[in-house]
Structure formats: structure tokens, C-alpha cells
Design an enzyme around this catalytic site. Structure first.
Site, PDB file in Angstrom:
ATOM      1  N   TYR A 437       0.848  -1.080  -0.011  1.00 45.32           N
ATOM      2  CA  TYR A 437      -0.053  -0.121   0.066  1.00 45.32           C
ATOM      3  C   TYR A 437       0.901   1.248   0.024  1.00 45.32           C
ATOM      4  CZ  TYR A 437      -0.130  -0.446   5.216  1.00 45.32           C
ATOM      5  OH  TYR A 437       0.113  -0.514   6.453  1.00 45.32           O
ATOM      6  N   GLU A 438       0.197   2.561  -0.160  1.00 42.20           N
ATOM      7  CA  GLU A 438       0.812   3.670  -0.305  1.00 42.20           C
ATOM      8  C   GLU A 438       1.779   3.542  -1.513  1.00 42.20           C
ATOM      9  OE1 GLU A 438      -0.562   5.990   0.712  1.00 42.20           O
ATOM     10  OE2 GLU A 438      -1.773   5.290   2.067  1.00 42.20           O
ATOM     11  N   GLY A 439       1.563   2.714  -2.827  1.00 41.59           N
ATOM     12  CA  GLY A 439       2.537   2.816  -3.907  1.00 41.59           C
ATOM     13  C   GLY A 439       3.280   1.293  -3.720  1.00 41.59           C
TER      14      GLY A 439
END
Length: 596
Positions: A437-439
Site C-alpha cells: 500500500y501507498e504505492g
């Protein structure tokens, strides 16, 4: 599950000797953040994380949050813990006094946040998203919007979320379909968002969603997106709450880990449309969103460190208690497994990497403080370049390493690590999301090599390499074994990194696919290099303190040993990573699609 105790000695050492906290505390606006106050904050945070949050971690993993009559019900005990959290002022630490914040350095806040994440990652995700939203609103919201929302978001009385992802739109935000329609002084939103962390709950009176949606008549793709404030309950002019907005959780995801953190599918505009308020200007949502993303990416990198620390503490405790077999180096009978060389190797690998991660996270947070507070504009700009370069490295290297460390914890436990009752498996399951997550970490690599290295011709990287050389110079004349090991391996790693940057700057414009094939390897090389550099700072400080008999001798000796192990065992891998960066691209792209 083992208890958690914040590693306060190493936190203090890393803040002061590696991140340069004394200089941070002297920046404009941070007056009064002296050593006594800092120590008190760290000690109190350690107590809260140990006594309030840590006991809920295993409970949350087993019970899980659930959806009941359209409302998400958190795990028993979470609401009470969150109430203590925000009323204790913990949420307000890094924010401006204008909105009720405590105006404390982000570097100090980062150390405190390590404790929240170590003790209870699922809980800590809720205020993490709130803080990311506060950052975006502080920089881009109108004065009226700030006045209406920020006081209660800063205090933590309300929480916030980020709403980006949709079923058809993950990394490719240009594919977002949630749409907005102008309606007088506001907008109406219709669409669905997925993977919304703490998208709903009943721990607070209100939740403020920041939603990325398509502008009414904007261009296609990511250039046509805007960022909107969508409160769960409408906020009246006097600050009181009004009617329920047209936004609801429709389901919760069933996940591998972080079970106590509700991951919601959110529906906007099932009826007339969700009332929304534009932040800034239309069609600039991606720009505003990256303020949230950079904040959250540092936070996620910190999660990798934090959960690794929790797993390491558990591994040490187990290895001291578990008696198994005679020692290969000789013993009268079975010994605790911590005496076996291979277990010692694994524990020292965990410890040394954790100390490298801690240095990387705290140092980057300190650079954010400098970018925000230094008076000289050139110094601020230089610090911001360093932050931009380091953020993808922090996010990716710390989470990859943290995941590996939770796996090593299971290995040290042996068969018992595979059994849920020990709690070792929970750390591994919880850590797995951090690389995604978050890239994803692959996306971080593309950001690093494309936007942060190739775009400026390697200038920001060259500044970093020059600083590393400067810090290594005083160690070259040292007779200390740790200093000699780290200088020797740092020289090799630095040469590899410089060669990699030169190759990327040349290759990326000419053959982007080939350059991208080695992106993750370059990211790993940068992680090892920067961790080694910051451990080298610690070696110098520890050696000086040890020589002057200033400080805990056993602690200082352990710092030297773990840095030497990191240099010989981990940093020594740098030349092989250079080969992966420059040579592996030809084979990565060689196969035709039907050969897979």
C-alpha cells in the site's frame, strides 16, 4: 504473544547522534524542545504503547472489526484506547499551534510513531491517515475549510481518510471514475472507492474523507482529477454536526493481516450525491494528493521498522527461553538456542538492519524538519531535495527489510513460529501489506529512478554521495574494527551506487524498459548504502563516547558490533546489486509474452 518495550536507548541515540536532533531543536519554532522534554515525551509514549496499545494487538488480530447495520464496529477496547490517545495530545504533536497542535518536530514525532506501530499497527493506521489528510489541508485548503475542520482533526477528536483507489483503478489513478457535479457552493459526488483504511468506525463523532474524483468538465486521465472534502456528517457554521452525508461503507475486506484495521468499500452518492467541497483548484487533485502520499510513505516505511522491532524483541525472548541441543562450540548439555551460532547470526542480522532502518527513518524525518524550518531558502531547498530522494528508499527498503525480519522471527521460533498461538505469524501477516500500500515497492523504484535520479541528471544523488564521503573521512584513521569494516564496505557500496546512477542517467532516456528492469535492485542498493552511512555516523559517536567513558558501555559496544555485522554481511552485497542493475535488463525483457 511477547510484551513490547520501546527501545528508548537506541531511539535517543539515533535521534541525537544520527538525525542531529540538537540542531533540529534549535530551528525556528522549535524553541523549548530540550532534552528533558524530549526524554519525557519518549518515556510517556513508551508507557502508553506498552500498557494500552500492545495488549490490544493480539485481541484485534483474533476478533477483527466488523460491519453492523451500516456502521463499522471496531474491536473491543479500541474506542477506549483511541479516546485516551487523542485526549492525551498524541495526535497533535507535529501540527501548528494555530489549530491546536503542539508544534513539535516531525523527527521527534517519528520516534513516537515507531512505538504506536510496533505496539499495534492496526490501531496506528487510523491516526496515520488523519495526519496525512491534515498535511494536505494545511497546505492547500481554504482558510474557511481549515477553520471548520482542522481543529478537531489536529486534536484527533475527528479522524480522516484518503480515498483514491477504485475497483478498476489501482496505481493508474487516471482511470478513476468517481465523478463530481457542481451544486452552488459545493459539489455532489457519485462513485465507489475501495481499500479505504478506517473508512468508517464509531470511535469518533465524525470522519473527514479526502476524495479524489473526476472534475465536472476536466480533461481525461489524471489531469482531470480534483480533491474534495467529504464529511461523514455535515458540519454547521457553528461547528456542530448536522445531517448524515450520502457516504457509507458497503463492505469490509477479508484480509491476510491487520485484521483490526477496517478496510472499507465506500459508496458515495447512493441517493442524491455526497456533498463535497473542493480543495484548492479543479484539476489539481493529483498534485494535492501527493502531499498526503509522501507523508504516508514515510509513515509506511516506519511501519516496516516498527514491526521488525516487535518481531526482533519476540525472537530474542524466545531464543533465551527455548532450550534445544548442545552448543556446537561445546557445552555440558542442551542450551538456550541463543547460544547457537546460526541463531546468533539471525538475531544480529535483525538487530543491525533495524538500527539501519531507524537511522534512515529518523534522518529523513529530520530533513523534513529542515525543509520546513530552516531560514535560508537554499538550505531549505537542499533539504527538500534530500527528502524527495529518500522517501521512496525509506518506504521500499524498510518495508522489504521489515517483512524479511518478521519471516526470520518465524524461522527462529521453528515449528512454533508456524503456530498462531505464539503470535509470530501475526507480525509476518501484518507486515505483508506494507510493501504494497501507498504505492507498491516496484512503483517506488520507478519513482526513484525516473523522477528522482534521471530527471535531474543525478544531481540530488551526487549531493548525497558527497555528504556520505564527508562523514566517512573522520573514520578512515580509526583503529576500531567496526569503523574499519564500515569504511571498507561503504567505499565499495558508494562506488557501486555512483556507477549505477551514471548508468541510469544515460540509459533511462535511451532505453527506459532496460533501466526500469533494474529499478528495484537500485532501490535496494540505495537502502543499503544509506543505512550503512547512517550506521557509520553512529559508529563514530559510539566510539567517541566509549573512549571517554560517557554512556552505557555495553550499549555502545553493541552499537559497534551490529554496525560491523551490517557492513560485513549486508553492505557487502552492493557490488552484486550493481550487476543486477546494469546487466539484468536484457534478460528481463528478452522473453516474448507467450513464453511465460
Amino acid at each position: 504473544m511477547s510484551v513490547y518495550s520501546a527501545p528508548l536507548d537506541d531511539m535517543r541515540f539515533t535521534l541525537r547522534e544520527i538525525a542531529g536532533f540538537d540542531k533540529i531543536a534549535a530551528l525556528p519554532g522549535f524553541e523549548g524542545t530540550d532534552q528533558e522534554l524530549t526524554d519525557q515525551i519518549l518515556e510517556e509514549a513508551g508507557k502508553f504503547s506498552r500498557d494500552v496499545l500492545a495488549p490490544l494487538n493480539e485481541i484485534g488480530d483474533k476478533e477483527k472489526a466488523h460491519l453492523e447495520n451500516g456502521v463499522v464496529r471496531p474491536v473491543n477496547g479500541f474506542a477506549e484506547a483511541y479516546s485516551q490517545f487523542w485526549q492525551g495530545g498524541w495526535n497533535a504533536m507535529p501540527f501548528e499551534e494555530e489549530f491546536g497542535g503542539q508544534n513539535l518536530p516531525i523527527s521527534l514525532t517519528t520516534a513516537v510513531w515507531e512505538m504506536w506501530n510496533s505496539s499495534n499497527l492496526a490501531f496506528a493506521l487510523c491516526p496515520l491517515l488523519t495526519q496525512a489528510g491534515i498535511e494536505a489541508m494545511t497546505k492547500h485548503a481554504s482558510a474557511e475549510q481549515k477553520e471548520k475542520y482542522l481543529h478537531k482533526l489536529v486534536s484527533g477528536e475527528w479522524t480522516g481518510t484518503m480515498n483514491l483507489t477504485e475497483p478498476q483503478s489501482g496505481t493508474d489513478l487516471g482511470a478513476i471514475r468517481t465523478r463530481s457535479e457542481r451544486k452552488g457552493d459545493h459539489y455532489l459526488l457519485k462513485g465507489q472507492k475501495i481499500y479505504i483504511t478506517w473508512g468508517d468506525h464509531d470511535m469518533t463523532d465524525n470522519i473527514v474523507h479526502l476524495v479524489l474524483a473526476r472534475s465536472p468538465d476536466g480533461p481525461p486521465g489524471s489531469k482531470g482529477l480534483s480533491l474534495f472534502i467529504v464529511p461523514k456528517f455535515m458540519v454547521n457554521d457553528d461547528g456542530s454536526l448536522g445531517a448524515r452525508n450520502d457516504v457509507r461503507p458497503v463492505s469490509l475486506e477479508h484480509k491476510l493481516g491487520i485484521h483490526a484495521s477496517p478496510t472499507c468499500v465506500m459508496s458515495y452518492g447512493d441517493n442524491e450525491g455526497a456533498t463535497a467541497y473542493l480543495i484548492g483548484e479543479e484539476n489539481r487533485g493529483i498534485e494535492y494528493m501527493f502531499v498526503m502520499m509522501n507523508n504516508a510513505r514515510l509513515g509506511v516505511g516506519l511501519q516496516g521498522l516498527a514491526i521488525a522491532e516487535r518481531a526482533y524483541q519476540q525472537a530474542v525472548a524466545f531464543s533465551r527461553d527455548r532450550v534445544q541441543s548442545r552448543a556446537i562450540q561445546g557445552s555440558d548439555g542442551p542450551v538456550a538456542i541463543i547460544q547457537h551460532p546460526d541463531v546468533r547470526r539471525m538475531l544480529l542480522g535483525m538487530k543491525s538492519q533495524i538500527e539501519g532502518m531507524r537511522g534512515l527513518c529518523y534522518y529523513t524525518a529530520a530533513e523534513i524538519d529542515r525543509a520546513n524550518r530552516e531560514e535560508d531558502p537554499d538550505t531549505r531547498a537542499r533539504a527538500q531535495r534530500r527528502v524527495d530522494l529518500m522517501i521512496p528508499v525509506v518506504k521500499s527498503w524498510c518495508t522489504d527489510t521489515g517483512l524479511a525480519i518478521t519471516s526470520t522471527n518465524i524461522q527462529i521460533h521453528g515449528g512454533m513460529g508456524f503456530i498462531e498461538e505464539t503470535g509470530a505469524a501475526q507480525h509476518y501477516r501484518d507486515a505483508r501489506i506494507t510493501t504494497i500500500y501507498e504505492g507498491t515497492n516496484g512503483v517506488q523504484a520507478m519513482d526513484l529512478i525516473g523522477r528522482k535520479v534521471a530527471r535531474d541528471g543525478g544531481e540530488a544523488a551526487a549531493e548525497l554521495f558527497a555528504d556520505i564521503r564527508t562523514d566517512l573521512e573522520p573514520l578512515r584513521a580509526s583503529d576500531d574494527l567496526s569503523a574499519r569494516a564500515i569504511v571498507r564496505n561503504m567505499d565499495t557500496a558508494l562506488a557501486a551506487a555512483e556507477s549505477a546512477v551514471q548508468w541510469l542517467v544515460t540509459t533511462f532516456p535511451a532505453d527506459t524498459g532496460k533501466a526500469a528492469s533494474g529499478g528495484v535492485s537500485f532501490q535496494n542498493l540505495m537502502g543499503l548504502l544509506c543505512a550503512g552511512w547512517l550506521l557509520a555516523r553512529g559508529v563514530r559517536a559510539a566510539a567517541e563516547q566509549k573512549q571517554s567513558a560517557n554512556g552505557n558501555a555495553a550499549f555502545l559496544e553493541s552499537k559497534l558490533i551490529s554496525a560491523r555485522f551490517f557492513a560485513d554481511y549486508h553492505l557487502s552485497q552492493a557490488p552484486a546489486l550493481l550487476t543486477q542493475i546494469t546487466d539484468a535488463g536484457d534478460s528481463v525483457m528478452a522473453m516474448s509474452l507467450d513464453q511465460f
